[in-house]
Design an enzyme around this catalytic site. Structure first.
Site, PDB file in Angstrom:
ATOM      1  N   HIS A 358      30.224  49.978  -0.524  1.00 44.75           N
ATOM      2  CA  HIS A 358      31.124  50.765  -1.504  1.00 44.75           C
ATOM      3  C   HIS A 358      30.584  52.656  -1.747  1.00 44.75           C
ATOM      4  O   HIS A 358      31.785  52.914  -2.574  1.00 44.75           O
ATOM      5  CB  HIS A 358      30.466  50.662  -3.076  1.00 44.75           C
ATOM      6  N   THR A 505      36.759  59.084  -8.325  1.00 37.94           N
ATOM      7  CA  THR A 505      37.366  58.300 -10.273  1.00 37.94           C
ATOM      8  C   THR A 505      36.465  59.352 -11.137  1.00 37.94           C
ATOM      9  O   THR A 505      35.451  59.670 -10.240  1.00 37.94           O
ATOM     10  CB  THR A 505      36.659  56.715  -9.962  1.00 37.94           C
TER      11      THR A 505
END
Length: 710
Positions: A358, A505
């Site tokens: 990730h 994000t």
């Protein structure tokens, strides 16, 4: 073709400090009582805290200004974000890596059955696996070719607004490398000139080239790739259980410290075989995991499949009567993984998915890859019938071209699979053994439950409830948790900020004052259905408002984390830790009990990840037009019961609206009433404030006999 840079987007904004602090107070207030909130406000807006934060804020602005000059394709959060991932020492399994499961390929038959050696097909029991893998891999090669040659269609938001494409540079040829001697942080290494893939089958490794030096696919059609995969499977099956089938991939499930020690031991060895193997794996475009198992469509089968996609299964032979293999031998799919890289996983009956590291990429980026390759692999069948078919990878003018020095990359193309052989000694054997037992322990600590809710989906939510489907689903999670525990906890949902250069994000904090008011009204015997409807729409509007703020970089979490990182790196010895970071509220907001993420797309069947705290839940969800799929994980925190309450909460809201409108939910739509019928309920519901189904939400009890105002 000349190299060109992508367009420079607007930089990720650093909000005014006062705005961030006001949002922080707004986000933490619903999780505190009045006394706690007053203490937090006093700390946050104290002169000393404001002075110290102002110094850090100005330093962050200065840092971002210099960064913009050095690298326009950057953001203020980039390095801090990487550090947050790369400094993490625990296993990435269940803690970092998420998974996507693709929908089944409708052009391939029998994906729901368990294959046997008598299955028809050119490759026997592995026919479905080989054909599905070949189709997906050839589509991935087209994707890589376009990415590297500047013709990949850019991502856009609604209205054609361009999105940042920088994450795609980290998607292929990347690996999470453990710290070297004396280092504290892992490294994200990317080989942008990689041309080979790594294939794992029965924990053995094989590699071969799939691109030429100009990044053109060497395998133009799935048929050309099938024999390579079949030969790997045949070789893997020919290797007996007593031969050298060492699960070196299990090292990637270790803590970074232990994995670092093992890698350093391999590096220091006189024999360079193992080190060369590691470099080949690290630099591979991606890893193909061919699993020698199949999962059916039963509830248990789907839960096992999601477990296999997320962390691998753990299966140990404990049959004392068996003589086929030594006792206590691990044979789960957890051994057939390399968690430090992007992995394509395919089962024997053609179930396919991805597990990805990730650090360098978010779900939106991998979702684009999954969508393109799934669509292209399906359309490939249609192209065999007619030429009038949409081409996902139609070449266009260059948009983004990676800078690759091919002069140093002239190599002989190797298209025949080559197997990695490992040299072992007592240290490596014992390290493998203990790594295998630890990952088995880790997997056994978690449980995953899948829910395919078919009562309704996005269309019904928008039409009937007049709400954003995502905002609505977030309220459902809060209802279910409150029904089970009678309190509100920190909920996290990511908002994509790829409207900005290097955007990642921002954190949507879903618990708000309106959401608490709505949830409590569900359990308030004095609340009317009309009030509940209004409270729902108010809470969804607030959630949507916060989401929009976060998506344009006006949240609070990333800014405050950057300020904390600035203090930790530059002011730790000269400035006391600002009060906001010492206050208990900071710990509360950063201890996510319910971690959620929405990755809706028709190509996905399910999506999930592990909880981010030991006492938390992880919820990956997909909202379709007529259904909603969830994968919920926890460390055995009554996951099935929680999922059941989520299902009941979905239906309860439908009942509220139907009652308020004087409608009979059973007569409306048989599909939407399926849950009621399954409970043996029939006939019209009385238009009252009390739900016939609420007893299911409260485990057989009545409305909460507690104050609903606190």
């Amino acid at each position: 073709m000349t190299s060109q840079q992508p367009p420079v987007l607007e930089r990720l904004p650093i909000p005014p400090l006062q705005d961030t602090l006001n949002r922080y107070i707004d986000r933490i207030e619903p999780l505190q009582d009045s006394k706690q909130n007053k203490r937090t406000r006093d700390v946050v807006f104290s002169p000393e805290n404001l002075d110290n934060l102002s110094i850090l804020h100005n330093k962050l602005l200065e840092y971002d200004s210099e960064l913009a000059k050095e690298n326009p394709y950057s953001s203020y959060i980039e390095q801090f974000w990487y550090d947050a991932y790369l400094l993490y020492d625990a296993s990435v399994v269940l803690n970092v890596n998420p998974f996507f499961q693709l929908q089944d390929d409708p052009t391939l038959k029998d994906t729901n059955s368990r294959p046997t050696v008598t299955n028809n097909g050119p490759y026997g029991a592995h026919t479905m696996q080989i054909k599905r893998t070949s189709k997906l891999v050839t589509s991935m090669l087209k994707f890589i070719h376009q990415l590297r040659n500047g013709t990949l269609k850019p991502d856009t938001a609604r209205g054609g607004v361009p999105l940042s494409m920088d994450q795609y540079n980290k998607l292929f040829g990347s690996a999470r490398i453990p710290p070297g001697p004396g280092e504290n942080s892992c490294h994200l290494q990317t080989d942008s000139s990689a041309h080979h893939v790594m294939v794992m089958y029965k924990q053995q490794f094989y590699w071969f080239d799939v691109l030429d030096i100009n990044n053109n696919p060497l395998f133009k059609t799935p048929d050309e790739l099938e024999w390579n995969l079949y030969s790997i499977i045949m070789d893997g099956n020919a290797t007996s259980a007593t031969e050298n089938k060492l699960p070196f991939g299990v090292f990637t499930t270790e803590s970074r410290r232990i994995w670092s020690n093992v890698r350093d031991y391999i590096y220091q060895a006189d024999d360079r075989t193992n080190w060369k193997n590691l470099k080949l794996i690290d630099s591979a475009l991606f890893v193909i995991c061919l699993d020698d198992v199949a999962f059916d469509e039963s509830v248990e089968g789907q839960d096992d499949l999601t477990t296999s996609m997320l962390c691998g299964t753990s299966k140990v032979n404990l049959d004392f009567k068996s003589t086929a293999a030594p006792l206590n031998i691990q044979s789960g799919t957890c051994l057939n993984r390399w968690y430090d890289k992007l992995q394509l996983i395919v089962t024997m009956n053609g179930k396919a998915g991805m597990n990805f590291e990730h650090t360098g990429v978010d779900g939106h980026t991998v979702l684009r890859l999954a969508t393109d390759i799934y669509t292209d692999s399906i359309l490939g069948f249609a192209r065999g019938v007619t030429t009038n078919v949409l081409d996902i990878f139609k070449e266009d003018k260059p948009v983004l071209k990676l800078n690759i020095d091919n002069k140093k990359n002239k190599h002989n193309v190797i298209t025949i699979p080559r197997k990695l052989e490992w040299q072992v000694d007592s240290f490596l054997l014992s390290s493998l053994h203990f790594a295998e037992t630890k990952i088995s322990d880790l997997i056994s600590q978690y449980e995953l439950v899948t829910l395919d809710f078919k009562g309704y989906g996005a269309s019904h939510i928008k039409r009937q409830f007049k709400c954003s489907p995502d905002a609505f689903t977030q309220q459902i999670f809060q209802i279910a948790y409150y029904a089970l525990y009678g309190k509100f906890e920190t909920v996290y949902e990511p908002a994509m900020t790829k409207l900005f250069q290097n955007g990642r994000t921002e954190a949507i904090r879903s618990v708000t004052l309106p959401s608490k008011k709505f949830v409590k009204s569900i359990f308030d015997r004095n609340a009317t259905d009309d009030e509940r409807k209004q409270f729902l729409q108010d809470s969804c509007k607030e959630h949507s408002r916060i989401t929009k703020e976060c998506s344009v970089g006006l949240g609070q979490d990333r800014h405050l984390y950057a300020l904390y990182s600035i203090w930790n790196e530059l002011f730790k010895d000269s400035m006391p830790l600002p009060g906001i970071f010492q206050d208990k509220a900071w710990s509360v907001l950063n201890t996510t009990i319910i971690s959620t993420s929405n990755c809706g797309n028709p190509c996905l069947k399910s999506f999930g990840f592990g909880p981010v705290t030991p006492n938390g839940f992880g919820i990956g969800y997909i909202i379709r037009d007529e259904s909603i799929t969830l994968v919920v994980s926890s460390k055995h925190r009554q996951t099935q019961r929680f999922v059941s309450l989520i299902e009941k909460s979905f239906m309860e809201i439908d009942h509220i609206f139907n009652r308020a409108n004087g409608l009979d939910p059973i007569a409306l739509d048989q599909d939407k009433a399926y849950l009621m019928r399954s409970r043996g309920m029939s006939g019209s519901l009385e238009k009252t404030n009390k739900s016939e189904d609420l007893r299911y939400l409260l485990s057989g009890y009545d409305y909460f006999d507690v104050s609903v105002t606190g």
